[in-house]
Design an enzyme around this catalytic site. Structure first.
Site, mmCIF file in Angstrom:
data_model
loop_
_atom_site.group_PDB
_atom_site.id
_atom_site.type_symbol
_atom_site.label_atom_id
_atom_site.label_comp_id
_atom_site.label_asym_id
_atom_site.label_seq_id
_atom_site.Cartn_x
_atom_site.Cartn_y
_atom_site.Cartn_z
ATOM 1 N N ALA A 143 0.998 -1.186 0.016
ATOM 2 C CA ALA A 143 0.030 -0.067 -0.045
ATOM 3 C C ALA A 143 0.924 1.302 -0.005
ATOM 4 C CB ALA A 143 -0.933 0.218 1.311
ATOM 5 N N GLU A 182 -9.477 -19.853 -4.499
ATOM 6 C CA GLU A 182 -9.536 -20.158 -2.916
ATOM 7 C C GLU A 182 -10.688 -20.100 -2.347
ATOM 8 O OE1 GLU A 182 -5.375 -18.692 -1.269
ATOM 9 O OE2 GLU A 182 -6.408 -17.030 -2.138
ATOM 10 N N HIS A 241 -6.201 -16.709 11.533
ATOM 11 C CA HIS A 241 -6.190 -17.996 10.600
ATOM 12 C C HIS A 241 -6.300 -19.126 11.540
ATOM 13 C CE1 HIS A 241 -4.444 -20.436 7.450
ATOM 14 N NE2 HIS A 241 -4.629 -19.307 6.555
ATOM 15 N N ARG A 262 -13.322 -19.981 7.311
ATOM 16 C CA ARG A 262 -11.921 -19.808 8.386
ATOM 17 C C ARG A 262 -12.367 -19.428 9.866
ATOM 18 N NH1 ARG A 262 -7.582 -15.478 5.673
ATOM 19 N NH2 ARG A 262 -7.072 -17.125 4.459
ATOM 20 N N HIS A 286 -4.447 -12.741 12.201
ATOM 21 C CA HIS A 286 -4.019 -12.825 10.912
ATOM 22 C C HIS A 286 -4.086 -11.450 9.852
ATOM 23 C CE1 HIS A 286 -2.837 -14.649 6.995
ATOM 24 N NE2 HIS A 286 -3.889 -14.610 6.490
ATOM 25 N N GLU A 304 -3.830 -2.383 5.160
ATOM 26 C CA GLU A 304 -4.187 -2.976 6.390
ATOM 27 C C GLU A 304 -4.748 -2.002 7.536
ATOM 28 O OE1 GLU A 304 -2.741 -6.831 7.189
ATOM 29 O OE2 GLU A 304 -3.759 -7.020 9.117
ATOM 30 N N ARG A 347 -13.162 -11.052 5.531
ATOM 31 C CA ARG A 347 -12.323 -10.819 4.317
ATOM 32 C C ARG A 347 -12.189 -11.987 3.559
ATOM 33 N NH1 ARG A 347 -6.322 -11.203 2.836
ATOM 34 N NH2 ARG A 347 -6.369 -12.645 4.639
ATOM 35 N N SER A 378 -6.561 -8.493 -0.073
ATOM 36 C CA SER A 378 -5.921 -7.546 0.752
ATOM 37 C C SER A 378 -4.655 -6.911 0.018
ATOM 38 C CB SER A 378 -5.395 -7.906 2.162
ATOM 39 O OG SER A 378 -5.068 -8.972 2.192
#
Ligand SMILES: Cc1cc2nc3c(=O)[nH]c(=O)nc-3n(C[C@H](O)[C@H](O)[C@H](O)COP(=O)(O)OP(=O)(O)OC[C@H]3O[C@@H](n4cnc5c(N)ncnc54)[C@H](O)[C@@H]3O)c2cc1C
Length: 508
Positions: free
Chosen positions: A18, A116, A230, A281, A336, A360, A371, A376
């Protein structure tokens, strides 16, 4: 003021994806950019550690948007998601493909897009299962070579310089010396909050600095209760760092057939959710936590797959950390990603004039309460470019800088270490994967006291670790407060009543 003040057009704080994107965009507008980062190596940013990849829009941005909205339980801001999905391909083509020439994995003549969990189509660009470093290192080198950008590494921002709702720069510390840097605009790109918890997948020293500095300067923050854990961080066994995270075991291992087993060797996920190991998750994280508490440990059994061939990087990691994967990989939930952060608009503008936040540490609204995987890096890239462009063109106006007081490095460092331990314990026990309202109140009381002690020290001494502790304590208190104020269990925010008998399973 005797010496000439140090000035720059745009001051970017943080060297992850970022911050690099913001620096690039501001430099393209013709501004001089100073990029300060407390990292000493590329590995000091989460961007380097990203594994799975970066998502783009395939057939239509609409499908990508639907997946993001669904993953967030409908809580993401649809307008922010539009900004992400409509700018995704342009940003990736411009920066990652045309400017940096990143060689994402191919399948014949086309890119090898993967899928994913919770994505409805193959849309993720990747390089092996270690995409982050393949993006971050060339990006860092490109910015380092740029004539209009100066990178100051091992340099920490301690405090923003603010006057009447406008930000004029920041106090930067390097090698013990603290100087005011004045800027037309300041872009915060300081990443996540991993160090607020005893177990995290983030690099060391991820202490929520940007959020702490912005909140102390009076900027709005939102959604701080939404902390993503996570479920399968590999934990070290034995030695001084027993129980610490060694490395992240990607979701893809469960996707390929890896099975979670408790301390009795029993597979347990089918008891928690119809999708078993492939459940969302947060469901898997709660189940792993419960089984660790009930049976002592949880391991990821990789015998159903051809582990070494399919996941060579992870097999190498096991060898490096002395883990015999044929016996199962010991795993635990770990902090995470923070879905909340400094409130920003579609250009990364915060509620303070000339202050931007990206990546973030910011709250664009894209992630809502949860998310979607591989969004991200993309959010950091898209908002970094938009904020950097918008931040350019403002003149620095030096004003009186805050006076940071006498340094005494030894004492505050020790103090910071001890208090940090208390902070992470409180967060782990009360503001973790599951939250009991009474515990949240207790956590707030402890964190308020801790913040008071830190504030008292900051009034007399200055050191990087003390300021990191200050930002961590402000950020931790915000997380606990937002969690206590939100009575609805949604996404990553899970409320329980600890006074009741624990349920047999936490399945949805
Ligand atoms: C193990 C792991 C795997 C991941 N996998 C993926 C994935 O596959 N796809 C995906 O999209 N996302 C993934 N993520 C999430 C993603 O990597 C991060 O959310 C993203 O990289 C954050 O980028 P950023 O630029 O905001 O922050 P970061 O990359 O963390 O950079 C923050 C920077 O700010 C600096 N900094 C902090 N405080 C200060 C201060 N006070 N003064 C100066 N500098 C400061 C730090 O040194 C660092 O350089 C993963 C994260 C982890 C940890």
């Amino acid at each position: 003021m005797t010496d000439d003040p140090i000035t720059t057009d745009v001051l970017v704080i943080g060297s992850g994806i970022a911050g690099l994107a913001a620096a690039l965009a501001a430099a393209r507008e013709g501004d001089d950019v100073t990029l300060a980062t407390k990292a000493t190596r590329p590995e000091g940013s989460s961007s380097w550690w990203a594994q799975g990849g970066i998502a783009v829009s395939r057939d239509t941005p609409e499908e990508f948007k639907e997946d993001i909205m669904a993953a967030s339980d409908g809580t993401a801001d649809p307008d922010a998601v539009d900004v992400l999905v409509e700018n995704a391909n342009g940003a990736v083509e411009d920066v990652l493909l045309d400017t940096l020439d990143i060689d994402f994995d191919h399948n014949g003549s086309d890119h090898d897009f993967t899928r994913e969990a919770a994505h409805s189509e193959d849309r993720i660009l990747h390089v092996d299962a270690s995409t982050g470093k393949h993006i971050h290192v060339p990006f860092l080198n490109y910015i380092d070579d740029h004539d209009s950008v100066e990178i100051l590494d091992d340099t920490a921002a301690l405090e923003l310089i603010r006057h009447e709702g406008r930000v004029h720069g920041a106090m930067l510390e390097s090698d013990g010396a603290v100087d005011p840097y004045f800027a037309g605009s300041v872009v915060l790109a300081t990443g996540g909050i991993g160090d607020l918890y005893p177990r995290t997948t983030n690099p060391d020293n991820t202490t929520g600095d940007g959020i702490g500095m912005a909140a102390l300067a009076g900027a709005d923050v939102e959604g701080m209760e939404y902390v993503q854990f996570h479920p399968t961080a590999c934990v070290r066994e034995g030695g001084e760092r027993d129980g610490d995270v060694a490395f992240l075991v990607s979701e893809a291992v469960r996707g390929e057939g890896g099975l979670l087993r408790n301390g009795k060797g029993e597979r347990f996920m089918p008891d928690y959710h119809a999708d078993a190991e492939l459940a969302p998750r947060d469901v898997v994280a709660r189940a792993v936590k419960a089984e660790r508490e009930a049976t002592g440990e949880v391991t990821l059994d990789v015998s159903p797959l051809n582990f070494v061939e399919e996941f060579p990087d992870l097999a190498d990691n096991c060898e490096e950390y002395g883990i015999d994967w044929t016996e199962g990989i010991p795993v635990a939930p770990a902090e995470h990603f923070l879905c909340g952060g400094i409130s920003v608009d579609d250009r990364g503008r915060t509620t303070l004039d000339r202050l931007y936040a990206v990546g973030e540490c910011s709250r664009t609204g894209v992630h809502g309460a949860n998310r979607l995987a591989s969004t991200s890096l993309l959010e950091g890239l898209v908002w970094g470019l938009r904020a950097g462009e918008d931040a350019a063109g403002a003149e620095p106006e030096p004003i009186e800088a805050p006076e940071l007081l006498e340094r005494d490095p030894d004492l505050p460092d020790r103090f910071a270490r001890d208090k940090f331990q208390r902070l992470t314990r409180v967060m782990d026990e009360n503001v973790g994967v599951e939250r009991d309202p009474a515990d949240l109140q207790r956590a707030m009381a402890v964190l308020r006291r801790l913040k008071g002690e830190v504030d008292a020290y900051v009034r007399t001494r200055t050191s990087r670790s003390l300021y990191e502790l200050r930002h961590a304590s402000v950020t931790a208190l915000l997380i606990a407060r937002h969690a206590a104020e939100n009575e609805e269990s949604v996404g990553t925010h899970n409320l329980v009543d600890a006074s009741e008998e624990p349920p047999e399973s936490t399945a949805d």
